[in-house]
Motif scaffolding. Structure first.
Motif, mmCIF file in Angstrom:
data_model
loop_
_atom_site.group_PDB
_atom_site.id
_atom_site.type_symbol
_atom_site.label_atom_id
_atom_site.label_comp_id
_atom_site.label_asym_id
_atom_site.label_seq_id
_atom_site.Cartn_x
_atom_site.Cartn_y
_atom_site.Cartn_z
ATOM 1 N N VAL A 134 0.866 -1.177 0.000
ATOM 2 C CA VAL A 134 0.000 0.000 0.000
ATOM 3 C C VAL A 134 0.900 1.223 0.000
ATOM 4 N N LEU A 135 0.727 2.081 -0.979
ATOM 5 C CA LEU A 135 1.563 3.269 -1.108
ATOM 6 C C LEU A 135 0.947 4.417 -0.308
ATOM 7 N N VAL A 136 1.742 5.022 0.564
ATOM 8 C CA VAL A 136 1.302 6.185 1.351
ATOM 9 C C VAL A 136 1.996 7.422 0.812
ATOM 10 N N GLN A 137 1.209 8.450 0.507
ATOM 11 C CA GLN A 137 1.780 9.706 0.039
ATOM 12 C C GLN A 137 2.392 10.442 1.226
ATOM 13 N N PRO A 138 3.715 10.685 1.207
ATOM 14 C CA PRO A 138 4.369 11.251 2.398
ATOM 15 C C PRO A 138 4.340 12.765 2.489
ATOM 16 N N ILE A 139 4.052 13.460 1.386
ATOM 17 C CA ILE A 139 4.050 14.922 1.396
ATOM 18 C C ILE A 139 2.733 15.431 0.851
ATOM 19 N N SER A 140 2.473 16.716 1.057
ATOM 20 C CA SER A 140 1.152 17.264 0.755
ATOM 21 C C SER A 140 0.937 17.595 -0.710
ATOM 22 N N GLU A 141 2.003 17.620 -1.524
ATOM 23 C CA GLU A 141 1.829 17.955 -2.925
ATOM 24 C C GLU A 141 0.839 17.011 -3.592
ATOM 25 N N GLU A 142 0.211 17.498 -4.651
ATOM 26 C CA GLU A 142 -0.852 16.747 -5.312
ATOM 27 C C GLU A 142 -0.349 15.400 -5.817
ATOM 28 N N THR A 143 -1.157 14.383 -5.639
ATOM 29 C CA THR A 143 -0.809 13.041 -6.074
ATOM 30 C C THR A 143 -0.737 12.957 -7.593
ATOM 31 N N ASN A 144 0.206 12.186 -8.096
ATOM 32 C CA ASN A 144 0.287 11.917 -9.531
ATOM 33 C C ASN A 144 -0.885 11.020 -9.916
ATOM 34 N N SER A 145 -1.843 11.575 -10.664
ATOM 35 C CA SER A 145 -3.056 10.824 -11.006
ATOM 36 C C SER A 145 -2.771 9.646 -11.921
ATOM 37 N N THR A 146 -1.566 9.632 -12.537
ATOM 38 C CA THR A 146 -1.220 8.536 -13.438
ATOM 39 C C THR A 146 -1.194 7.202 -12.704
ATOM 40 N N PHE A 147 -0.841 7.206 -11.422
ATOM 41 C CA PHE A 147 -0.829 5.957 -10.651
ATOM 42 C C PHE A 147 -2.181 5.269 -10.755
ATOM 43 N N ALA A 148 -3.237 5.979 -10.425
ATOM 44 C CA ALA A 148 -4.572 5.374 -10.451
ATOM 45 C C ALA A 148 -4.990 5.033 -11.871
ATOM 46 N N GLN A 149 -4.671 5.901 -12.822
ATOM 47 C CA GLN A 149 -5.054 5.651 -14.212
ATOM 48 C C GLN A 149 -4.438 4.365 -14.739
ATOM 49 N N GLN A 150 -3.232 4.045 -14.270
ATOM 50 C CA GLN A 150 -2.544 2.827 -14.716
ATOM 51 C C GLN A 150 -2.738 1.676 -13.749
ATOM 52 N N ASP A 151 -3.665 1.814 -12.821
ATOM 53 C CA ASP A 151 -3.922 0.752 -11.834
ATOM 54 C C ASP A 151 -2.653 0.381 -11.076
ATOM 55 N N TYR A 152 -1.785 1.369 -10.868
ATOM 56 C CA TYR A 152 -0.542 1.215 -10.096
ATOM 57 C C TYR A 152 0.420 0.221 -10.743
ATOM 58 N N LEU A 153 0.303 0.070 -12.045
ATOM 59 C CA LEU A 153 1.243 -0.742 -12.817
ATOM 60 C C LEU A 153 2.285 0.172 -13.458
ATOM 61 N N PHE A 154 3.480 -0.336 -13.636
ATOM 62 C CA PHE A 154 4.526 0.415 -14.314
ATOM 63 C C PHE A 154 5.585 -0.557 -14.814
#
Length: 480
Positions: free
Chosen positions: A53-73
């Motif tokens: 489970v990835l936790v965003q450590p800082i307040s900057e806006e999340t990269n929406s590409t993660f969700a768009q790619q279903d967290y695949l890379f």
């Protein structure tokens, strides 16, 4: 032009979904090509069967590409391994989802409810493991990574759940010990009780660790080529060298919890990681940190550019041979062999390792990678190491305005921006700021004067002229 579909689970239906076993703070290029790639190797061999489970450590806006790619890379490995050329591409599916504590703090704390989540890993940069006295338990969330972690651990403790194995990957000395120390400071500040602090020691394992893999990041300029090769578009693709080393200082039980070695991965679990850390931090990361401001000021773009430039490669070689290796307490032949391998890795033509990407948080990197060598050099030889001093000069010069794109914490940049502009006043002000260096560097005789002179020379002659003088001068130093 052929249009390719984006990478997602709808286009890769063959990928297994694994249960969540890891909480991961930070999903940058390095962690994805290092830790998540290793998880994939274990999953592919039926040894782990888990996701993070990835936790965003800082307040900057999340990269929406993660969700768009279903967290695949895709991880692209390029280089030489055991004498053989490597050019591979592998889809990594070991991240399950992203939790953003800044938008859903309750969802973040709910991670403590799942006993299957037994491992915590992190890479929040060298500036991430710091004590922030302004953080409060009532904050949703606390700003700093250790504060967020303390809140999560306390929730697990309050539920009567099992402890965690915590393995930070931030490149600071004794990272696990320092993280635990800060967590306990927050526990005291927040009055969470002695029972909680005891639980931290008895039910949790905080490991110190060392990571080593060169990860340049997204393959810019090769997008069309890769889409043709892969048959899909991947906006999260990351390139890395084949070489990998992870040294974890901790109990043997980690080998069972994380069967890296069974998967054929170069992971060492040891009782003392000190020799490995000193060799890597000072002989690989040290030259990286030294070359960045000088290279950027000279208009170079990549590590390969540095190594293909006679003046700059001579500087790197001189720095390693005359200043870094002599200050390390390891067998000389071992150090020389490792240093030669490092310089070969720097020359890898398949890896575009941009100096700009390495420049992130340069001040804290200098403090951890080069400052200890500078201090020891002065203590033992009673003279200043010229290569390290020049690197510091270039760092100060590049942060003193808009000469390069500065990528550092806002608080660090503010210190430079409000410092006096004249070198005679600027240098003592910066050297004397203990929040930057951990001590007042004005106490080192001759350092301020040397930096003031070099700042003026950088302004007049530029970095290449100073490098030429240094390399031509060999081991000449400034006596104290």
């Amino acid at each position: 032009m052929t249009s390719f579909p984006g990478l997602s689970r709808s286009t890769r239906t063959d990928l297994t979904v694994f249960p969540e076993k890891v909480i991961q703070f930070g999903g940058g290029n390095f962690m994805r090509a290092f830790f998540n790639w290793q998880m994939q190797q274990m999953n592919d061999r039926g040894l782990f069967g888990g996701s993070a489970v990835l936790v965003q450590p800082i307040s900057e806006e999340t990269n929406s590409t993660f969700a768009q790619q279903d967290y695949l890379f895709t991880v692209l490995l390029n280089g030489i391994e055991q004498g053989q050329a490597v050019d591979s591409a592998e889809v990594v599916s070991s991240i399950s989802r992203l939790v953003n504590p800044y938008t859903d703090y309750a969802d973040y704390l709910a991670l403590a409810n799942d006993p299957r989540l037994s491992l915590i890993v992190s890479n929040t940069t060298e500036a991430g493991i710091v004590y922030r006295p302004e953080d409060r338990y009532e904050d949703e969330p606390p700003a700093g990574f250790p504060g967020k972690l303390t809140a999560l651990l306390y929730r697990r403790f309050s539920l009567g759940g099992p402890g965690f194995t915590v393995i930070p990957c931030e490149l600071i000395d004794r990272n696990g010990e320092k993280l635990l120390e800060i967590v306990k400071r927050h526990a005291d500040d927040w009055r969470l009780g002695e029972d909680f602090k005891q639980w931290l020691d008895t039910d949790n394992t905080f490991c110190c660790s060392l990571v080593d893999r060169i990860v340049p990041g997204f393959p810019r300029g090769r997008e069309q080529e890769l889409q043709q090769r892969l048959g899909y578009r991947d906006d999260l693709a990351v390139t890395a060298e084949p070489y990998l080393l992870w040294v974890i200082e901790g109990p043997d039980s980690i080998r069972e919890q994380l069967p890296f070695e069974q998967a054929g991965l170069n992971v060492i679990v040891t009782e003392d990681m000190t020799p490995y850390r000193e060799r890597k931090v000072h002989l690989l990361n040290g030259p990286h940190t030294a070359m960045v401001p000088l290279g950027l000021l000279a208009g170079l773009e990549t590590v390969e550019d540095v190594m293909n430039d006679e003046a700059f490669s001579g500087y790197v070689r001189s720095l390693i041979e005359h200043e870094l290796i002599p200050m390390l307490d390891l067998p000389l032949e071992q150090l020389r062999s490792y240093a030669e391998a490092v310089q070969e890795r720097f020359r890898n033509p398949s890896i575009r390792h941009e100096l700009r990407s390495i420049s992130l948080n340069s001040v804290s990197k200098f403090r951890s990678r080069l400052l200890p060598i500078l201090l020891r050099f002065v203590r033992e030889r009673r003279e200043l190491p010229p290569g390290i001093v020049l690197a510091l000069s270039a760092l100060l010069y590049s942060y003193k305005g808009d000469r390069v794109v500065r990528q550092d914490e806002a608080s660090v940049l503010a210190i430079f921006d409000r410092a006096p502009s004249d070198p005679a006043d600027f240098v003592p002000a910066i050297l004397g700021d203990t929040s930057l260096w951990g001590l007042d560097l004005n106490e080192l005789d001759g350092l301020a004067a040397a930096l003031q002179n070099q700042l003026r020379e950088l302004e007049i002659s530029g970095p290449r002229e100073l490098l030429h003088r240094l390399v031509q001068g060999g081991t000449t130093t400034c006596e104290l």
